[in-house]
Design a protein around this motif. Structure first.
Motif, PDB file in Angstrom:
ATOM      1  N   PHE A 159      94.737  -4.783  77.459  1.00  0.00           N
ATOM      2  CA  PHE A 159      95.258  -3.656  78.218  1.00  0.00           C
ATOM      3  C   PHE A 159      96.567  -3.116  77.644  1.00  0.00           C
ATOM      4  O   PHE A 159      97.107  -2.144  78.166  1.00  0.00           O
ATOM      5  N   GLY A 160      97.059  -3.783  76.584  1.00  0.00           N
ATOM      6  CA  GLY A 160      98.337  -3.355  76.030  1.00  0.00           C
ATOM      7  C   GLY A 160      98.321  -1.949  75.487  1.00  0.00           C
ATOM      8  O   GLY A 160      99.260  -1.177  75.699  1.00  0.00           O
ATOM      9  N   GLY A 161      97.246  -1.605  74.770  1.00  0.00           N
ATOM     10  CA  GLY A 161      97.156  -0.265  74.200  1.00  0.00           C
ATOM     11  C   GLY A 161      97.192   0.807  75.263  1.00  0.00           C
ATOM     12  O   GLY A 161      97.900   1.816  75.144  1.00  0.00           O
ATOM     13  N   VAL A 162      96.432   0.610  76.346  1.00  0.00           N
ATOM     14  CA  VAL A 162      96.413   1.578  77.442  1.00  0.00           C
ATOM     15  C   VAL A 162      97.772   1.645  78.125  1.00  0.00           C
ATOM     16  O   VAL A 162      98.284   2.725  78.437  1.00  0.00           O
ATOM     17  N   THR A 163      98.381   0.467  78.347  1.00  0.00           N
ATOM     18  CA  THR A 163      99.678   0.414  79.020  1.00  0.00           C
ATOM     19  C   THR A 163     100.747   1.139  78.221  1.00  0.00           C
ATOM     20  O   THR A 163     101.538   1.924  78.764  1.00  0.00           O
ATOM     21  N   VAL A 164     100.776   0.874  76.897  1.00  0.00           N
ATOM     22  CA  VAL A 164     101.758   1.534  76.044  1.00  0.00           C
ATOM     23  C   VAL A 164     101.532   3.037  76.032  1.00  0.00           C
ATOM     24  O   VAL A 164     102.482   3.833  76.042  1.00  0.00           O
ATOM     25  N   ALA A 165     100.264   3.449  76.015  1.00  0.00           N
ATOM     26  CA  ALA A 165      99.959   4.878  76.025  1.00  0.00           C
ATOM     27  C   ALA A 165     100.439   5.550  77.305  1.00  0.00           C
ATOM     28  O   ALA A 165     100.868   6.707  77.295  1.00  0.00           O
ATOM     29  N   VAL A 166     100.411   4.817  78.419  1.00  0.00           N
ATOM     30  CA  VAL A 166     100.784   5.395  79.706  1.00  0.00           C
ATOM     31  C   VAL A 166     102.298   5.393  79.922  1.00  0.00           C
ATOM     32  O   VAL A 166     102.882   6.399  80.331  1.00  0.00           O
ATOM     33  N   ILE A 167     102.938   4.246  79.650  1.00  0.00           N
ATOM     34  CA  ILE A 167     104.365   4.127  79.989  1.00  0.00           C
ATOM     35  C   ILE A 167     105.275   4.189  78.768  1.00  0.00           C
ATOM     36  O   ILE A 167     106.493   4.305  78.917  1.00  0.00           O
ATOM     37  N   GLY A 259      92.423  -3.303  70.473  1.00  0.00           N
ATOM     38  CA  GLY A 259      92.733  -4.176  71.598  1.00  0.00           C
ATOM     39  C   GLY A 259      91.679  -5.241  71.823  1.00  0.00           C
ATOM     40  O   GLY A 259      92.006  -6.408  72.078  1.00  0.00           O
ATOM     41  N   LEU A 260      90.398  -4.872  71.706  1.00  0.00           N
ATOM     42  CA  LEU A 260      89.329  -5.845  71.910  1.00  0.00           C
ATOM     43  C   LEU A 260      89.311  -6.895  70.807  1.00  0.00           C
ATOM     44  O   LEU A 260      89.058  -8.083  71.070  1.00  0.00           O
TER      45      LEU A 260
END
Length: 408
Positions: A159-167, A259-260
């Motif tokens: 989930f790091g990639g999504v989290t970094v993209a969001v915040i 990420g996967l």
């Protein structure tokens, strides 16, 4: 026997271990989020496999100095105090990294010092846990910490990639700083104070002399040397994580694929460690230890053929599952070290392991930039398997006989 029926719930019922476990779990998740943020930031800005691997390696390499020179503090000072101080220092340094507008080179510099501060923390914690848990409970507790570490990596990488993209990367680093502050608070409230280890060495020797003695203790013992070699093989088996972005790119996969891929290894390790502790009898684990060390590299060799992204994820997961052997390595190693020198000896092992990982990732990046990421992963697997065979021979000569003798 009762010892063989110790469960994860049993060790979590021990209050001090439960506090340490919670402190570790949340801070490790923050660490993985920060690693993803740094890796993606560097690759997006530079498109360089080498620089991406170098940035990732900075989360490991400084421990070569920190583990060797700073871990001994936990043999000379109260270990709880060392852990709290190290957590607070890391909270401040990572917090500075999270400030908007901080140049990339400054972020990397602060990261080096944060990793240095982590070395005495890890040594103090690893030396303290055998005082809290004993016998099979210590083995199970070590396994639980390994599984938790891998699940934290799984969560951070998946989930790091999504989290970094969001915040954003800086906010992600801010979360990591917060986790270190919480860890310091948990330890302050939940771990009772203990005096510094009383083995006589700290009073009789100067600090540098005690460091030298700790290294000699490890390097003069054939069994401990072999265990170090088996442990440090992770320096090769971690190469896929360091080159995951260019590897995924070469297969036509995007950030989700990165990420996967990075999550597959930790997921495999978590499952493999559970199966290892649940189904392998304690008397058989030293034998399985070497076989699994050899098996780690074989799936990575297949990556030389550049299979698709789905097959690669499966191969990296199988390799990760085989790293369950590290639980037995840690158990045998810690049990063989006297308490008065335990932190320093753990520091030798930990600094060497993290340095091996950093060097492995760096060399993997060099190979990837010249021959491709698939070649870097495959070569790391082949070299790791060859070395594991050699350490297996050494263990048969020097280690297994001692283990059998100790258990009679």
């Amino acid at each position: 026997m009762a010892a063989s029926r110790v469960t994860f719930l049993d060790v979590l019922r021990v209050p001090e271990f439960r506090v340490l476990w919670l402190a570790d779990a949340q801070s490790m998740a923050g660490d993985q989020l920060a690693r993803v943020a740094l890796s993606m930031l560097v690759f997006e800005r530079t498109s360089s496999a080498l620089l991406t691997a170098l940035a990732y390696a900075l989360t490991f390499l400084p421990a070569l100095i920190g583990g060797a020179l700073l871990s001994g503090l936990a043999d000379r000072m109260p270990r709880r105090r060392v852990m709290i101080a190290a957590d607070l220092i890391r909270a401040v340094l990572i917090g500075l990294m999270a400030l908007p507008g901080v140049p990339l080179w400054t972020v990397c510099t602060l990261l080096v010092f944060a990793v240095l501060a982590g070395s005495p923390f890890s040594a103090a914690e690893s030396a303290l846990i055998p005082e809290i848990l004993s016998g099979e409970a210590y083995v199970v507790g070590t396994g639980l910490r390994t599984i938790t570490n891998q699940l934290a990596q799984l969560t951070g990488f998946a989930f790091g990639g999504v989290t970094v993209a969001v915040i954003g990367a800086h906010a992600s680093l801010g979360i990591n700083a917060l986790t270190f502050g919480l860890s310091a608070l948990f330890i302050t409230l939940g771990v009772r104070p203990r005096p510094a280890p009383d083995g006589g060495l700290s009073a009789e020797l100067g600090y540098l002399a005690s460091i030298t003695m700790g290294a000699k203790l490890v390097l003069k013992d054939p069994k401990l040397r072999t265990l170090l070699g088996l442990s440090w093989l992770l320096g090769l088996y971690v190469v896929p994580e360091g080159v995951a972005p260019p590897y995924a790119h070469s297969l036509g996969a995007g950030p989700v694929g990165v990420g996967l891929l990075m999550a597959s290894g930790p997921a495999g390790t978590a499952l493999g460690t559970y199966l290892f502790l649940r189904f392998v009898p304690s008397a058989s684990r030293p034998t399985w230890m070497c076989g699994l060390a050899i098996a780690c590299g074989l799936p990575l060799v297949v990556c030389w053929l550049r299979p698709g992204i789905v097959v690669s994820i499966a191969l990296w997961a199988v390799s990760g599952a085989a790293t369950a052997y590290q639980v037995q390595v840690v158990t045998e190693y810690v049990r063989a070290i006297p308490d008065s020198q335990r932190a320093q000896a753990i520091g030798v092992a930990a600094s060497g392991l993290l340095a091996a990982q950093g060097i492995g990732i760096l060399l993997g990046g060099i190979v990837a930039s010249r021959f491709g990421a698939a070649s870097a992963v495959g070569l790391a697997g082949a070299v790791g398997t060859g070395l594991a065979v050699w350490f297996t021979v050494l263990w048969a000569r020097n280690g297994s006989a001692q283990v059998v003798e100790q258990r009679r």
